[in-house]
Design an enzyme around this catalytic site. Structure first.
Site, PDB file in Angstrom:
ATOM      1  N   THR A 169      12.423  -6.443   0.653  1.00 29.28           N
ATOM      2  CA  THR A 169      13.612  -6.041   0.173  1.00 29.28           C
ATOM      3  C   THR A 169      14.742  -6.895   0.845  1.00 29.28           C
ATOM      4  OG1 THR A 169      13.784  -4.819   2.578  1.00 29.28           O
ATOM      5  CG2 THR A 169      12.628  -3.755   0.557  1.00 29.28           C
ATOM      6  N   PHE A 219      32.489  -2.757 -19.285  1.00 30.90           N
ATOM      7  CA  PHE A 219      31.988  -1.992 -20.566  1.00 30.90           C
ATOM      8  C   PHE A 219      32.785  -0.554 -20.622  1.00 30.90           C
ATOM      9  CE2 PHE A 219      29.205  -3.995 -23.573  1.00 30.90           C
ATOM     10  CZ  PHE A 219      29.077  -5.347 -23.092  1.00 30.90           C
ATOM     11  N   GLU A 245       8.835  -8.163  -3.334  1.00 34.04           N
ATOM     12  CA  GLU A 245       8.569  -9.328  -2.616  1.00 34.04           C
ATOM     13  C   GLU A 245       9.644  -9.615  -1.519  1.00 34.04           C
ATOM     14  OE1 GLU A 245       7.651 -13.016  -4.152  1.00 34.04           O
ATOM     15  OE2 GLU A 245       7.277 -12.217  -6.112  1.00 34.04           O
ATOM     16  N   THR A 265      10.825 -21.211   4.338  1.00 34.71           N
ATOM     17  CA  THR A 265      10.840 -19.794   4.481  1.00 34.71           C
ATOM     18  C   THR A 265      12.247 -19.126   4.640  1.00 34.71           C
ATOM     19  OG1 THR A 265       8.775 -19.907   5.860  1.00 34.71           O
ATOM     20  CG2 THR A 265       9.839 -18.068   6.339  1.00 34.71           C
ATOM     21  N   ILE A 281       0.914  -2.345  -8.007  1.00 41.51           N
ATOM     22  CA  ILE A 281       0.501  -3.740  -8.180  1.00 41.51           C
ATOM     23  C   ILE A 281       0.915  -4.065  -9.523  1.00 41.51           C
ATOM     24  CG2 ILE A 281      -1.568  -5.226  -8.311  1.00 41.51           C
ATOM     25  CD1 ILE A 281      -0.395  -4.123  -5.756  1.00 41.51           C
ATOM     26  N   THR A 282       1.836  -4.926  -9.899  1.00 46.07           N
ATOM     27  CA  THR A 282       2.208  -5.436 -11.111  1.00 46.07           C
ATOM     28  C   THR A 282       1.188  -6.292 -11.685  1.00 46.07           C
ATOM     29  OG1 THR A 282       4.371  -6.017 -10.001  1.00 46.07           O
ATOM     30  CG2 THR A 282       3.841  -7.031 -12.103  1.00 46.07           C
ATOM     31  N   GLU A 334       0.814  -1.217   0.082  1.00 42.31           N
ATOM     32  CA  GLU A 334      -0.146   0.113   0.043  1.00 42.31           C
ATOM     33  C   GLU A 334       0.739   1.212  -0.099  1.00 42.31           C
ATOM     34  OE1 GLU A 334      -2.538  -0.426   3.333  1.00 42.31           O
ATOM     35  OE2 GLU A 334      -3.580  -2.330   2.466  1.00 42.31           O
ATOM     36  N   PRO A 335       0.446   2.500  -0.270  1.00 45.27           N
ATOM     37  CA  PRO A 335       1.188   3.634  -0.339  1.00 45.27           C
ATOM     38  C   PRO A 335       2.046   3.771   0.975  1.00 45.27           C
ATOM     39  CG  PRO A 335      -1.064   4.104  -1.099  1.00 45.27           C
ATOM     40  CD  PRO A 335      -0.996   2.559  -0.583  1.00 45.27           C
ATOM     41  N   ARG A 389      37.590  -5.846 -26.807  1.00 42.23           N
ATOM     42  CA  ARG A 389      37.818  -4.276 -26.453  1.00 42.23           C
ATOM     43  C   ARG A 389      39.345  -4.476 -25.827  1.00 42.23           C
ATOM     44  NH1 ARG A 389      36.754   1.074 -27.171  1.00 42.23           N
ATOM     45  NH2 ARG A 389      37.651   2.147 -25.340  1.00 42.23           N
TER      46      ARG A 389
END
Ligand SMILES: Cc1cc2nc3c(=O)[nH]c(=O)nc-3n(C[C@H](O)[C@H](O)[C@H](O)COP(=O)(O)OP(=O)(O)OC[C@H]3O[C@@H](n4cnc5c(N)ncnc54)[C@H](O)[C@@H]3O)c2cc1C
Length: 391
Positions: free
Chosen positions: A366, A339, A364, A314, A157-158, A127-128, A269
């Protein structure tokens, strides 16, 4: 007995995902990153190829595959494009609370349609004002007769803008913290009071749809409640334990992609009249990438295997997710480093992988939240091997 041999069907699933990644995702990866469009056609193809909805049980028309199978698929697709993979896998995240906590009727009603045509599912705890703290959910649920009335906002929300159902976590009115958390399947079509926000602009994963959902007196039949009202906090945690290994595999795939780009570049390179691959500083970065990729993959496979074998995974899921995503971020950063200046331009995909890698450490749970889960276990349940000596 430890055996890392994949079964024939796992090998062919992995091959199918790899071919899809190479032939279908890589050619359009940059296009969707730039436009931010949602790649429907690609998902249509993934659906037809059997690369979506992997864990829906066969009883409900699905493929009945496991978490490890999912890990194999997403490693391949994330090596091609992490953002496209986020939305590709989101169905499994949205479906998992139904698989774990739904009744036979609910599984029949909500899962089977996904096996018949392309549809999207979302998962909503955040939620926010609360993300890490799932027990802090403020969206309220009030049971009125045969309906549950929802009020609040769900953030980040994905696939929320394209989903047909959302597995949404809310709380019964006048309850606090873990008590009262309730899971309900919210259909998005013809649902008065549900407002779907505009796509949220993001640093990476731009092909993935991310929105806010606003719920104002949304009335849902009580039959859509998963399990007992007020008892769904463990369901949210079990869902994460099943999906976090897959996020570890996202990071493995992304890191493998970044590593392979970096190796190819280091071999062509030149600096100081030799290939940069000849410098030990570059070699050691590549060696570290490989070490971390291998270790992360072992951890994710172990956590996935535990889930598939009905063990409480878990802690191993948190270990896998934190390790794979933190070292995935480092690998992406080192790939940009190899690079040099070109890595900082949008001309090379390592720049995109670097932006995409960051999200893995956030959604999911942090990396800090994963460490909280691990530390809580270590300080309360872990049994020291040399217990008698230390106590
Ligand atoms: C692109 C994107 C897609 C997402 N998709 C979904 C989705 O589909 N469904 C869904 O429900 N959510 C989704 N999320 C939300 C995501 O899971 C949250 O952003 C995440 O859990 C962190 O919550 P937060 O953003 O509220 O950060 P906060 O919880 O406010 O945390 C802020 C910082 O504080 C740290 N922190 C918080 N608490 C502690 C603590 N106790 N100890 C130490 N550090 C702490 C965090 O690690 C973080 O660094 C998505 C997010 C993004 C950006």
């Amino acid at each position: 007995m430890i055996d890392f041999t994949l079964t024939e069907s796992q090998e062919s699933l992995q091959k199918k995902a790899r071919e899809f990644a190479i032939n279908d995702i890589i050619p359009v990866s940059r296009k969707y990153d730039e436009s931010g469009e949602f790649p429907y056609e690609l998902y249509e193809k993934a659906f037809k190829e059997g690369l979506l909805n992997l864990t829906i049980p066969q009883k409900y028309g699905g493929l009945g595959l496991g978490i490890l199978d999912s890990c194999l698929v997403v490693e391949e697709t994330a090596a091609a494009d992490p953002g496209i993979t986020t939305s590709l896998f989101c169905n499994s995240l949205g479906q998992e609370p139904i698989i774990l906590g739904g009744s036979h009727e609910q599984k029949e009603k909500f899962l089977r349609p996904f096996t018949e045509e392309l549809q999207f599912a979302s998962f909503a705890t955040s939620e926010p004002n609360t993300g890490s703290d799932v027990a802090g959910i403020a969206t309220t649920a009030n049971i009125e007769g045969d309906e549950i009335v929802l009020n609040g906002r769900k953030m980040w929300i994905t696939n929320g803008g394209v989903a047909s159902i959302v597995s949404l976590f809310c709380r019964l009115e006048n309850t606090k913290r873990h008590q009262g958390i309730t899971a309900v399947v919210v259909p998005t079509e013809n649902t008065p009071g549900l407002t779907i926000g505009k796509p949220i602009p993001k640093m990476g994963h731009k092909a993935s749809n991310t929105v806010m959902l606003r719920l104002e007196d949304v009335r849902i039949p009580v039959e859509n409640i998963l399990g007992e009202p007020g008892k769904a906090f463990p369901l949210a945690m079990q869902t994460f334990a099943h999906t976090r290994p897959t996020i570890g595999s996202f990071a493995c795939g992304m890191a493998r992609g970044a590593m392979e780009y970096a190796i190819a570049y280091a071999k062509r390179r030149k600096a100081f009249e030799t290939k940069i691959a000849n410098f030990q500083a570059i070699q050691f970065m590549i060696a570290d990438m490989k070490m971390h990729y291998e270790a992360a993959r072992l951890l994710t496979w172990k956590a996935a295997w535990e889930a598939d074998n009905n063990k409480d995974n878990t802690v191993s899921a948190s270990i896998a997710k934190a390790f794979a995503t933190d070292y995935g971020m480092k690998t992406a950063s080192d790939a940009v480093q190899i690079f040099g200046g070109y890595g900082y331009t949008t001309n090379y995909l390592v720049e995109k992988l670097f932006r995409d890698a960051k999200l893995y450490q956030i959604y999911e749970g942090t990396s800090q939240v994963q460490r909280m889960v691990i530390a809580r276990f270590m300080l309360s349940k872990y049994l020291p091997v040399f217990e008698k000596i230390y106590s």
